[in-house]
Design an enzyme around this catalytic site. Structure first.
Site, PDB file in Angstrom:
ATOM      1  N   THR A 127       0.820  -1.215   0.000  1.00  0.00           N
ATOM      2  CA  THR A 127       0.000   0.000   0.000  1.00  0.00           C
ATOM      3  C   THR A 127       0.851   1.262   0.000  1.00  0.00           C
ATOM      4  O   THR A 127       1.962   1.270   0.548  1.00  0.00           O
ATOM      5  CB  THR A 127      -0.905  -0.006   1.257  1.00  0.00           C
ATOM      6  OG1 THR A 127      -1.438   1.305   1.461  1.00  0.00           O
ATOM      7  CG2 THR A 127      -0.118  -0.368   2.519  1.00  0.00           C
ATOM      8  N   ASP A 128       0.297   2.334  -0.559  1.00  0.00           N
ATOM      9  CA  ASP A 128       0.997   3.626  -0.504  1.00  0.00           C
ATOM     10  C   ASP A 128       1.091   4.155   0.926  1.00  0.00           C
ATOM     11  O   ASP A 128       1.837   5.100   1.185  1.00  0.00           O
ATOM     12  CB  ASP A 128       0.322   4.655  -1.422  1.00  0.00           C
ATOM     13  CG  ASP A 128      -1.108   5.013  -1.049  1.00  0.00           C
ATOM     14  OD1 ASP A 128      -1.646   4.446  -0.075  1.00  0.00           O
ATOM     15  OD2 ASP A 128      -1.695   5.879  -1.734  1.00  0.00           O
ATOM     16  N   GLU A 129       0.338   3.561   1.857  1.00  0.00           N
ATOM     17  CA  GLU A 129       0.353   4.084   3.229  1.00  0.00           C
ATOM     18  C   GLU A 129       1.706   3.883   3.901  1.00  0.00           C
ATOM     19  O   GLU A 129       2.006   4.553   4.890  1.00  0.00           O
ATOM     20  CB  GLU A 129      -0.762   3.436   4.065  1.00  0.00           C
ATOM     21  CG  GLU A 129      -2.098   3.757   3.455  1.00  0.00           C
ATOM     22  CD  GLU A 129      -3.298   3.546   4.365  1.00  0.00           C
ATOM     23  OE1 GLU A 129      -3.147   3.593   5.595  1.00  0.00           O
ATOM     24  OE2 GLU A 129      -4.379   3.331   3.813  1.00  0.00           O
ATOM     25  N   TYR A 151      -1.383  -0.184  11.212  1.00  0.00           N
ATOM     26  CA  TYR A 151      -1.604  -0.882   9.936  1.00  0.00           C
ATOM     27  C   TYR A 151      -0.437  -0.646   8.976  1.00  0.00           C
ATOM     28  O   TYR A 151       0.165  -1.594   8.461  1.00  0.00           O
ATOM     29  CB  TYR A 151      -2.926  -0.414   9.295  1.00  0.00           C
ATOM     30  CG  TYR A 151      -2.996  -0.726   7.815  1.00  0.00           C
ATOM     31  CD1 TYR A 151      -2.931  -2.034   7.359  1.00  0.00           C
ATOM     32  CD2 TYR A 151      -3.109   0.299   6.871  1.00  0.00           C
ATOM     33  CE1 TYR A 151      -2.976  -2.323   5.998  1.00  0.00           C
ATOM     34  CE2 TYR A 151      -3.154   0.017   5.509  1.00  0.00           C
ATOM     35  CZ  TYR A 151      -3.081  -1.294   5.077  1.00  0.00           C
ATOM     36  OH  TYR A 151      -3.118  -1.569   3.737  1.00  0.00           O
ATOM     37  N   LYS A 155       2.295  -3.316   7.366  1.00  0.00           N
ATOM     38  CA  LYS A 155       2.530  -3.543   5.939  1.00  0.00           C
ATOM     39  C   LYS A 155       3.993  -3.246   5.581  1.00  0.00           C
ATOM     40  O   LYS A 155       4.612  -3.967   4.796  1.00  0.00           O
ATOM     41  CB  LYS A 155       1.594  -2.676   5.090  1.00  0.00           C
ATOM     42  CG  LYS A 155       0.144  -3.101   5.097  1.00  0.00           C
ATOM     43  CD  LYS A 155      -0.117  -4.502   4.566  1.00  0.00           C
ATOM     44  CE  LYS A 155       0.081  -4.632   3.078  1.00  0.00           C
ATOM     45  NZ  LYS A 155      -0.307  -6.016   2.618  1.00  0.00           N
TER      46      LYS A 155
END
Ligand code: TYD
Length: 337
Positions: A127-129, A151, A155
């Site tokens: 994810t870009d997060e 989260y 990741k």
């Protein structure tokens, strides 16, 4: 004629099931084995249209359980695509441990399976997060990662294990980092499906803080196509950003959904206490994936209107979800806001 067998972990989730449906529809040469723990977000209904296809098989199990992983690999697979993850930031604030177990430990177990079975390709759906809050510009793959929620940190932990297995063991791995994804079959805890279903039910929608946070929206079919493209054309050891190119504030999304459901701002929007540690803006540069030959195709206005239409048609899918485990989660998450 089947030439390839892919193990898709988390294949009953939102993006995983879109990938499974698309590959079985478009790729007669591919057989797919799904391994899924069937947690709250994994739903057999997401693959009901392909479940009887002889090229589809299913094992129920957790990616952190090496025996179940071996069972799903069976006589062997050509590739593993790992969609299995805990994915919701708000849940990670309530219960970080589940995220570390699946997103970090689960990834480790899969990487060990890649080594043990000499699997030719492993793709980690990330994810870009992991890049964290991006005030200006857009994150490129080589930028430092600065995850800020439990989260995103989980990741990032998974991504780093994957890349370390490439450096250390020459494991043939790839990482994709997708932007915020939307479309049919998304569990209604996330912004877009939560707001659509609340509006269709005549309920209010909870906007966190001022609603000026920015996300870049990617249609789930474009995301699934991007993952398939990187799986087959990406260079092992590399990371590829997959962004939709549709940057919007949450308020802009909310206004568009109000329009599509014919509801008014005054009657429907409730500004509630902001998320803890809320990332203000995500933005990624996808030129590396585009140079590889992928580009998002779904125009945002069409994708969003079709998504609203899908939820309107498929109350049979979301009503049972919203009356189950979701009710207790919603109470915990929103009661005190
Ligand atoms: P979300 O769909 O949870 O994705 P992420 O946090 O991974 O980006 O949230 C998207 C944006 O919408 C984020 O800025 C938080 C905001 N949001 C709300 O304002 N209200 C809500 O009820 C939810 C679920 C999200």
């Amino acid at each position: 004629m089947i030439h390839r067998r892919w193990l898709v972990t988390g294949g009953l989730g939102f993006i995983g099931s879109a990938f499974v449906r698309m590959m079985l529809r478009e790729r007669p040469d591919v057989a797919i084995a799904v391994l899924d723990a069937v947690t709250y977000a994994g739903n057999p209904a997401n693959v009901s249209e392909v479940a009887h296809d002889p090229r589809y098989s299913f094992v129920k199990g957790d990616i952190a359980d090496a025996d179940r992983v071996d069972e799903a690999i069976g006589q062997g697979v050509d590739a593993i695509v790992n969609f299995a993850a805990e994915t919701h930031v708000d849940r990670s604030i309530l219960d970080p441990e589940a995220f570390i177990r699946t997103d970090v430990m689960g990834t480790h177990v899969l990487l060990e399976a890649v080594r043990r079975h000499k699997i030719q390709r492993y793709l980690q759906v990330s994810t870009d997060e992991v890049y964290g809050d991006v005030e200006l510009g857009a994150s490129a793959e080589g930028d430092p990662i600065r995850p800020r929620s439990p989260y995103a940190a989980s990741k990032a932990g998974g991504d780093l294990q994957v890349l370390a297995y490439h450096t250390t063991f020459e494991a043939p791995v790839l990482v994709t980092r997708g932007s915020n994804t939307y479309g049919p079959y998304q569990y209604p805890e996330k912004l877009i499906p939560l707001f659509i279903t609340n509006l269709l039910e005549g309920e209010q929608v909870p906007v966190y803080g001022d609603g000026l946070q920015v996300r870049d929206w990617l249609h789930v079919d474009d995301h699934a196509r991007g993952i398939a493209h990187v799986l087959e054309h990406g260079v092992p050891g590399e990371v590829y950003n997959l962004g939709g190119g549709n940057s919007r504030t949450n308020i802009e999304i909310t206004r568009e959904l109000l329009r599509l459901t014919a509801r008014s701002y005054e009657g429907s929007v409730r500004h509630v206490t902001d998320r803890q540690g809320h990332d203000r803006r995500y933005a990624i540069d996808s030129s590396k994936a585009q140079a590889l030959g992928w580009a998002p195709r779904v125009p945002f206005a069409n994708g969003l209107a079709e998504t609203v239409a899908w939820y309107r048609d498929r109350e049979d899918w979301w009503r049972p979800i919203k009356s189950g485990e979701f009710r207790e989660y919603y109470r915990r998450q929103y009661a005190l806001r």
